[in-house]
Each structure stands twice: as structure tokens, then as C-alpha cells.
Design an enzyme around this catalytic site. Structure first.
Site, short mmCIF file in Angstrom:
data_model
loop_
_atom_site.label_atom_id
_atom_site.label_comp_id
_atom_site.label_asym_id
_atom_site.label_seq_id
_atom_site.Cartn_x
_atom_site.Cartn_y
_atom_site.Cartn_z
N TYR A 178 0.81 -1.22 0.00
CA TYR A 178 0.00 0.00 0.00
C TYR A 178 0.84 1.27 0.00
CZ TYR A 178 -4.46 -2.38 0.77
OH TYR A 178 -5.60 -3.14 0.64
N LYS B 245 3.83 -15.13 4.05
CA LYS B 245 4.08 -16.09 2.99
C LYS B 245 5.59 -16.20 2.89
CE LYS B 245 2.67 -18.64 -0.55
NZ LYS B 245 1.83 -19.86 -0.45
N ASP C 223 -2.19 -18.60 2.78
CA ASP C 223 -3.18 -19.48 2.12
C ASP C 223 -3.74 -20.49 3.13
OD1 ASP C 223 -0.58 -20.50 2.21
OD2 ASP C 223 -0.64 -21.43 0.22
N ASP D 225 -5.91 -6.97 4.71
CA ASP D 225 -7.10 -6.49 3.99
C ASP D 225 -7.95 -7.68 3.56
OD1 ASP D 225 -8.77 -4.67 2.51
OD2 ASP D 225 -7.76 -5.37 0.69
N ASP E 150 -11.80 -9.39 5.25
CA ASP E 150 -13.08 -9.64 4.56
C ASP E 150 -13.53 -11.08 4.78
OD1 ASP E 150 -13.07 -7.03 3.58
OD2 ASP E 150 -13.77 -7.64 1.59
C1 IPM Z 1 -10.46 -1.48 3.51
C2 IPM Z 1 -10.63 -1.08 2.09
C3 IPM Z 1 -9.47 -0.16 1.71
C4 IPM Z 1 -8.20 -0.96 1.87
C5 IPM Z 1 -9.55 0.46 0.32
C6 IPM Z 1 -10.88 1.12 0.05
C7 IPM Z 1 -8.42 1.43 0.11
O1 IPM Z 1 -10.70 -2.20 1.27
O2 IPM Z 1 -10.42 -0.58 4.38
O3 IPM Z 1 -10.37 -2.68 3.79
O4 IPM Z 1 -7.81 -1.70 0.95
O5 IPM Z 1 -7.58 -0.85 2.91
MN MN Z 2 -10.72 -4.09 2.38
#
Ligand code: IPM
Ligand code: MN
Length: 365
Positions: free
Chosen positions: A152, A202, A234, A258, A262
Site C-alpha cells: 500500500y 508467505k 493461504d 485487507d 473480509d
Molecule cells: C479497507 C478497504 C481499503 C483498503 C480500500 C478502500 C483502500 O478495502 O479498508 O479494507 O484496501 O484498505
Molecule cells: Mn478491504
């Protein structure tokens, strides 16, 4: 003001302690969900004897399309004066990818030195996970995501664009100091929880960064007295689904964190419930709290957005501000509303707000 956030527990001469919080509602469902979070914070403040001096800040896709501004320096300077920032979501279908992500969200993370992205994944009663059926006690983990480096950081570039020799690079930056402070935060968090820390990376392929992370994890875990385990990213995905009780505190780099967060959200009721705190643990500036979900333009304005992720993020914010009792109340209020099970859960944002305020003793008053 920012540097005094840690002193916010003080009560001076009977005056309630006051936290300066900037509300940055942003786009899409951001304003709807953070309005509920704000009402919950006010209700908790009334019960716990503190006051909030709310400021507001218009930034995001709508604002950019109207003014051309993404994050002007003087707005950033204003933001620095708050104790915390409550952010809804930024993103707009008419704004090209990267403008708001890099120019606003990542710039805030870098400029305010928000080097931790704290993302708890906790399964709560009444919530069906997307995959499998876990016992509540088996899925209660926290992802500590490094938030200012890795892929990032913005290193890389494109040469020979538009030709068949076009070359695009993205470089992952990992500094000794940056990795160390992230792992140290995670290890201290693990020490306050189960004493177990897992490094996810990794190392078998990313041997340069992996070696730095692994060496530092071993050193810091020993210094902080926590038990360290390691999982390749993984395998960690597989185990989070199959056997999540392996994990308590996970520490990992920016992109892995990130993605894993999710997955954690999917396993614990979906993105609508997932909170995050972008933390500056050294308190050299305000931290930023936002739900993990985005602006969800498809449901914006329909009254269907789930504010729980925003409310839980506000809970993380109160905890960061030293208001632990109020933070626990927000978390418990969300759990209590969810506990009714899928058929009894609030139908939309307004119903959520009412149910939460009832829990917080503020409904109808
Ligand atoms: C998150 C989002 C952000 C990230 C994006 C929107 C820049 O996906 O906060 O998880 O990748 O960090
Ligand atoms: Mn995200």
C-alpha cells in the site's frame, strides 16, 4: 485535543470530560450508518458522564465531484485537532479508482500515522456465518493489520505505457521499525487476551519481507511473553474457515490483512457487521474508526443499510478514548439486538437505531 486523548479519563472540577470527535460521513450509506453510531455514542456518553464535542467534515466522492477537492492540507490540519474521527465510507461510482482510496483513505492513514488497522472478527449469537457453523467461543479473533507500509505504500510505477513492453511494478515496503511497532502492538494485545499470537505471511515465497517479519515476530513475542505461531496466508484462509479456534490475535501485513479481514467478516455475519479502527497507538494524532463495508451505492438511501459495523467501530473508538465501560455497552447492545436470531433482527437502519437505543436506555426518551 489530539495529544490529550489519553488524559480523557480525567474529570476536572466536576466538569464532564469531553472528547472532540470529527464526524466524516462520506458517501453512499456512510451518512446513514454513522448517524446511528453517533446517536449511540451520545446515549452512552449521557450514561457514562462524558461529553462529545462533535465536529463535522465534508469529504468523499460527492464532495470531490462538486469541488475537485480530495483532502486539502488545511482540512487535514483541522482533522489533526480532534481526538478521534468517525468515518462512514468513501467511494462513488463516478470517481475513477484510486482517487479517493489513495488520495483520501490512504493519505489519512499515512499522514496521521495510523499504523495499526484493528479488525476484530467475533461470531455473535443469532448470526449465521456464511460457511459452516462455528461455536461462538471458537470464532473470536482479532486481525492486526499493518496499515502504512507493504504493497500500500505506493512504491512502483509504470514504464512504456501503452506499448507491448508496458511494465507495471508494485513494490512491498517493509521497514524494521514499521514491522516491529506493528508486531509489538499485536503482541501486547495478545498478552491482554489469550497470550497467543499468530504471524500470517508467505515466508516460503516472499523470502525477503517474510524473513524480516518472522525474525521480528520471534523477538517481539519473546520480549512480550506471548506464544507465537505461524501460518502461511493461504493456509490461514483455510483454517479460518475450517478451524478458527486456532487463532486469537493475528498479525499480518497490509494486503494480507485487507483480504483476511473480509474473510473474517464473511464468517461472522457479513461486511455489515464488521468494524475497524485505524489506530495511532502513540497518540500523536487522532485515530480513524470506520466500518469495513464501503459506500454501497446500490442500497444508499433505501433505509436498508445495517449500521452495526459503524456502531461497533464507534465502540472501538470509545475504547481508544479510554471510555471502556461505554465501549463495552455499545458492543453488548449490538450483540443483544442480534441475539434474537435472523427472523427477529431489525428490518432496516431506523429499526436498528431504535433497537440499539432501547438497549442503551435512550429509546423513546
Ligand atoms: C479497507 C478497504 C481499503 C483498503 C480500500 C478502500 C483502500 O478495502 O479498508 O479494507 O484496501 O484498505
Ligand atoms: Mn478491504
Amino acid at each position: 485535543m489530539a495529544g490529550e486523548a489519553s488524559a480523557s479519563g480525567d474529570v476536572t472540577e466536576g466538569k464532564p470530560r469531553t472528547h472532540v470527535i470529527t464526524h466524516l460521513p462520506g458517501d453512499g450509506v456512510g451518512p446513514e450508518v454513522t448517524a446511528v453510531a453517533r446517536a449511540c455514542v451520545d446515549a452512552a456518553a449521557a450514561r457514562h458522564g462524558f461529553a462529545v464535542d462533535w465536529r463535522s467534515c465534508a469529504l468523499g466522492g460527492e464532495h470531490y465531484l462538486k469541488t475537485g477537492e480530495v483532502l486539502p492540507d488545511q482540512v487535514l490540519d483541522e482533522l489533526r485537532k480532534s481526538d478521534a474521527i468517525l468515518l462512514g465510507a468513501v467511494g462513488h461510482p463516478d470517481v475513477p479508482p484510486g482517487v479517493l482510496e489513495r488520495g483520501l483513505l490512504l493519505r489519512l492513514r499515512f499522514e496521521l500515522d495510523l499504523y495499526i488497522n484493528l479488525r476484530p472478527s467475533k461470531l455473535r449469537a443469532g448470526v449465521g456465518g456464511a460457511v459452516g457453523a462455528h461455536r461462538l467461543e471458537d470464532l473470536d479473533l482479532v486481525i492486526v493489520r499493518e496499515n502504512t507500509e507493504g504493497l500500500y505504500a505506493g512504491a512502483g510505477g509504470t514504464v512504456h505505457r501503452g506499448t507491448e513492453f508496458e511494465t507495471a511494478t508494485e513494490e512491498s515496503l517493509n521497514t524494521w521499525a514499521g514491522v516491529r511497532r506493528c508486531i509489538r502492538y499485536a503482541a501486547r494485545l495478545a498478552a491482554r487476551r489469550s497470550g497467543r499470537l499468530t504471524l500470517v505471511h508467505k515466508t516460503n515465497v516472499l523470502t525477503h519481507a517474510g524473513d524480516l517479519w518472522y525474525r521480528l515476530a520471534r523477538t517481539v513475542a519473546a520480549e512480550e511473553g506471548v506464544e507465537l505461531s505461524y501460518a502461511h496466508v493461504d493456509a490461514a484462509c483455510l483454517w479460518m474457515v475450517d478451524d478458527p479456534k486456532r487463532f486469537d490475535v493475528i498479525v499480518t501485513d497490509n494486503l494480507f490483512g485487507d483480504i483476511l479481514s473480509d474473510l473474517g467478516a464473511a464468517l461472522t455475519g457479513g461486511l455489515g457487521l464488521a468494524p475497524s479502527g485505524n489506530l495511532n497507538p502513540d497518540l500523536t494524532g487522532p485515530s480513524v474508526f470506520e466500518p469495513v463495508h464501503g459506500s454501497a451505492p446500490d442500497i444508499a438511501g433505501t433505509g436498508r443499510a445495517n449500521p452495526a459495523g459503524a456502531v461497533l467501530s464507534a465502540g472501538l473508538m470509545l475504547s481508544h478514548l479510554g471510555e471502556d465501560a461505554a465501549a463495552v455497552e455499545l458492543d453488548s447492545a449490538v450483540s443483544a439486538v442480534l441475539a434474537g436470531g435472523p427472523s427477529r433482527q431489525p428490518a432496516g437502519t431506523a429499526e436498528w437505531e431504535k433497537a440499539l437505543l432501547d438497549q442503551l436506555g435512550g429509546g423513546g426518551s
